[in-house]
Each structure stands twice: as structure tokens, then as C-alpha cells.
Design an enzyme around this catalytic site. Sequence first.
Site, mmCIF file in Angstrom:
data_model
loop_
_atom_site.group_PDB
_atom_site.id
_atom_site.type_symbol
_atom_site.label_atom_id
_atom_site.label_comp_id
_atom_site.label_asym_id
_atom_site.label_seq_id
_atom_site.Cartn_x
_atom_site.Cartn_y
_atom_site.Cartn_z
ATOM 1 N N ALA A 11 0.803 -1.227 0.000
ATOM 2 C CA ALA A 11 0.000 0.000 0.000
ATOM 3 C C ALA A 11 0.833 1.273 0.000
ATOM 4 C CB ALA A 11 -0.941 0.015 1.207
ATOM 5 N N ARG A 16 9.596 8.268 -2.703
ATOM 6 C CA ARG A 16 11.009 8.423 -3.027
ATOM 7 C C ARG A 16 11.357 7.893 -4.418
ATOM 8 N NH1 ARG A 16 14.166 6.102 2.109
ATOM 9 N NH2 ARG A 16 12.173 5.051 2.492
ATOM 10 N N LYS A 23 4.660 2.009 -6.645
ATOM 11 C CA LYS A 23 6.025 1.543 -6.351
ATOM 12 C C LYS A 23 6.229 0.063 -6.609
ATOM 13 C CE LYS A 23 7.800 0.883 -2.158
ATOM 14 N NZ LYS A 23 8.503 1.028 -0.870
ATOM 15 N N GLN A 73 -6.060 -0.233 2.350
ATOM 16 C CA GLN A 73 -5.675 0.674 3.433
ATOM 17 C C GLN A 73 -5.940 2.089 2.943
ATOM 18 O OE1 GLN A 73 -1.479 0.923 4.389
ATOM 19 N NE2 GLN A 73 -1.881 1.511 6.514
ATOM 20 N N SER A 405 16.951 -6.359 -58.110
ATOM 21 C CA SER A 405 17.325 -5.236 -57.244
ATOM 22 C C SER A 405 16.583 -3.961 -57.617
ATOM 23 C CB SER A 405 18.835 -4.998 -57.342
ATOM 24 O OG SER A 405 19.546 -6.115 -56.864
#
Length: 463
Positions: A11, A16, A23, A73, A405
Site C-alpha cells: 500500500a 522516493r 512503487k 488501506q 534489385s
Amino acid sequence: MNDRFVIILAAGKGTRMKSKLYKVLHPVCGKPMVDYVLTQVEALSPEKVVTIVGEGHEQIESVLGDRSDYAVQEEQLGTGHAVLQAEDLLKEKTGTTLVISGDTPLFTKETLDKLFSFHEEQKAQVTVLTAKTSEPFGYGRVIRGADGQVDKIVEQKDTNEQEALVEEINTGVYCFDNQTLFQRLHEVGNNNAQSEYYLPDVVEIIKKVGGKIAAYQMDNFDESMGVNDRVALSRTQAMMQRRINEQHMRNGVTIVDPTNTYIDIDVEIGSDTVVEPNTKIFGKTTIGSNCLIGSGSRIEDSQIGNNIKIISSTIEESKMADGSNCGPNSHLRPATELGEDVHIGNFCELKNVQVGPRTKIGHLTYVGDATLGSDINVGCGVVFVNFDGVQKFHSEIGSHTFIGSNSNIVSPVKVSDHAFIAAGSTITDDVPYHAMAIARQRQTNKEDFWQRLSVSDSEEWNK
């Protein structure tokens, strides 16, 4: 053996990381961190896994799906508060509950299984997973009594001079007697600088009421590394990459320079394949046996057969059958399929193309949205002109054809088997069986054209 349960803490916002991505969803070698944790605990066959999620929880749930239950949470009030969110799902259960963070992707199922077993053997109310390191600064210290039992866990900021020298640290992973855990969580206070409810406080509460506290010291400290910022993410990536590369080498793959070879966790490689330095192999790629993956190659979500050579090329969402080769410096874009013994030379690009066995596309050629048969020779500088700015068009080239070609194939056209396209042609119509198509203006020579230039121009040209 007791029933086993797992709570994954996922959670945290991860401020940072300075990222918009949740994260625990940051990838390590091709897989989100939290997925690694779940994969390892799944191998232990727990009765239930509950992942604690917070803001942006839909992202985690979309990644993990129904492999886990979830509890939200709503407020970030500490690790103790986070675990408490699983109460409705687990409080009536009897058994052992593992609590582990979702940003610790290096833990292995072997270590976690040993922790479970040790906890159950000790008949403890809580067992702390510990590790030994010569650089313990920043970690909580595990202080043992004269009998070797855990006396207390002291956070870095609270250690005295002697405690600071202790090298056994708390990894933040615990096994709890499940009903004891949820009973004592309600006794945790938030009288601290952050006004948060900390899970380690449960350990102290259990000890005060006479519960048994145990500690299991793991063998490899590196497994315990958590990720809180991009620096730690880089270190974790390097450790996971070393683990992956070593496993491939033990399985018979030659990796010339493992420190400069990048292979995702789900990649499969057969024995006697050689992977040269500065190679990157991503996603759900499979590579067969006896292949050479040359320096500077990048392969992603592709199926590579046996006896294949790829030199300094990029392969994306494509298939290469046995004996085919590509490069140097070519690009197979998505939905390209090469048959057996196909040759793709240097500076070629293919996209959404099916190429039959033994066809050769030598160099400086673009083939897009086409089906090519077997035993075709495609000359230098050929371009499949497949896009009119609005729609993509498909061409079919029959087997045993010859494309000279610098020809342009203006899709959609169908070139039948055993046909020839003369060099320098721009093909806009179908070419029948055994025919030669010549689509270029007949050469005209302008006699004495030089004399049309002025004398001064001629002198300038001759300088």
C-alpha cells in the site's frame, strides 16, 4: 503442518521513487516487484494470500488478478495498521501468517519455506526473519539474550553504542500465530514521531505477555533488499539479473559476459546457445538450442527456433523457424514469421510478413504486409510499397520467384510461382506463372548532350 496464510504489504505510495507508477509495480527484469513476491509465496501453497493495497489499487489488482485477495488501506498509518486491514479476511483462521513487503523481489520460496518451518518447530507466537551483514546501519538490530533467544528488536535510532555493533538485522519479514497477530494488533499505539502504528511493536507486546519470540537467520543477506528509490531498484535489478544469468549458464547456455547481458525472468533458452555481450532479451521470449545471439541484439516477446543466428539485430513479437538467420543490423517488426533456413541479411526491415523456407532477403530491403513463398531471391534495395497513407495492403509472392534489385512492389499485387521481376521495376499489376515483369521506361541516350553546356559550365565541371 499448520495452515499457512500470507499478507503482502503493497500500500505504500513510494514517494522516493518520484514516479507516477505504483512503487511495487516497478519492474525488475521484466516483472513487477510485487509479482515476484506473490510468485514465491504461491510456491508454498498457502491457504490464502491477502495483498494490502492503497491509493491506485486498481493497478495492482489488474496485474495480480485473482491470484490474491485484497484489502484496502485507505490511510497510510503504518505497517501495523496495514496488516490490520486483513482482519476481516483472516482473523477467524487458525495457523501461521507470513507478513512480507511487496517491494522485496529477491526473496526465494526456499527461504520463506524455511522460515515457516522454523516458526512451527519453535512453537513461537512470532518469528522474525533476520540476516547478518557487516554494514547494519539503518536496520533494526536483533538483540539476543545469553540463551540465544530474542530479547528485543531495536531500531537504528534507538540503539546504544553496544547495540549498534550488532550485525544481525531485522529484514521486516515475520511469521505470526494468526490469531495472536490480530489480537495484539489492537494493542499497538501510535505514540511516535510519525504517529503511525508499527508492526514491530506487536513483537514487543507479545513478549511482554509471555509469548515466545523466535528469530530465524537466513543465509543470504542480499535476498532481504527492499526497494525505496531508484538507486535500490538498480541494485536489485543487478542482483536479479545475476541470478537469472547464472541459472541459464547452469542449464547449458554460454553467456560470454554476464555483467553486460540482460535477460528477463520469463525468457527460456536452450542448451548450447551462445549469447554475446550487450544483448537484451525481454518478455516471453523463447530461444532454442545451438543458436548464436550476437552482440548488440535485442529480442522481445519472440519465438526463436534451433540453430539460428541473429547478429546485431532487433526482433519484436516475431517467429524464426529452425536454421534461419538475421542480420547484421536488421529489424523484424511484430507479426513477422520466418520459415526454416530463411536468410535475412543486413539492413533489412520486415513487418507483418510470412516468409517461406529457404527464401533469401539479402540486404537494404523493406518487406511489409506480405506473404512470400519458398526459395525466393529478393534483390538489394527492394521495397514493398504497402501503405497509401490511409490503408495497408497485402501482396503475395509465389515460390521460386526472382525479384530484381531496386524493384518496387506496389501492393496489393500477386506474383505467381516461378515468375521474374526485372531489376528497377515498379510492379503495380499481378505477374502470371513463369512470366517476367519489366516495368521501367526504356533507356534513351541523348547524343552530344555535353555540347549543350556553356563553355564556362564545362570548365567548372572539369575542375
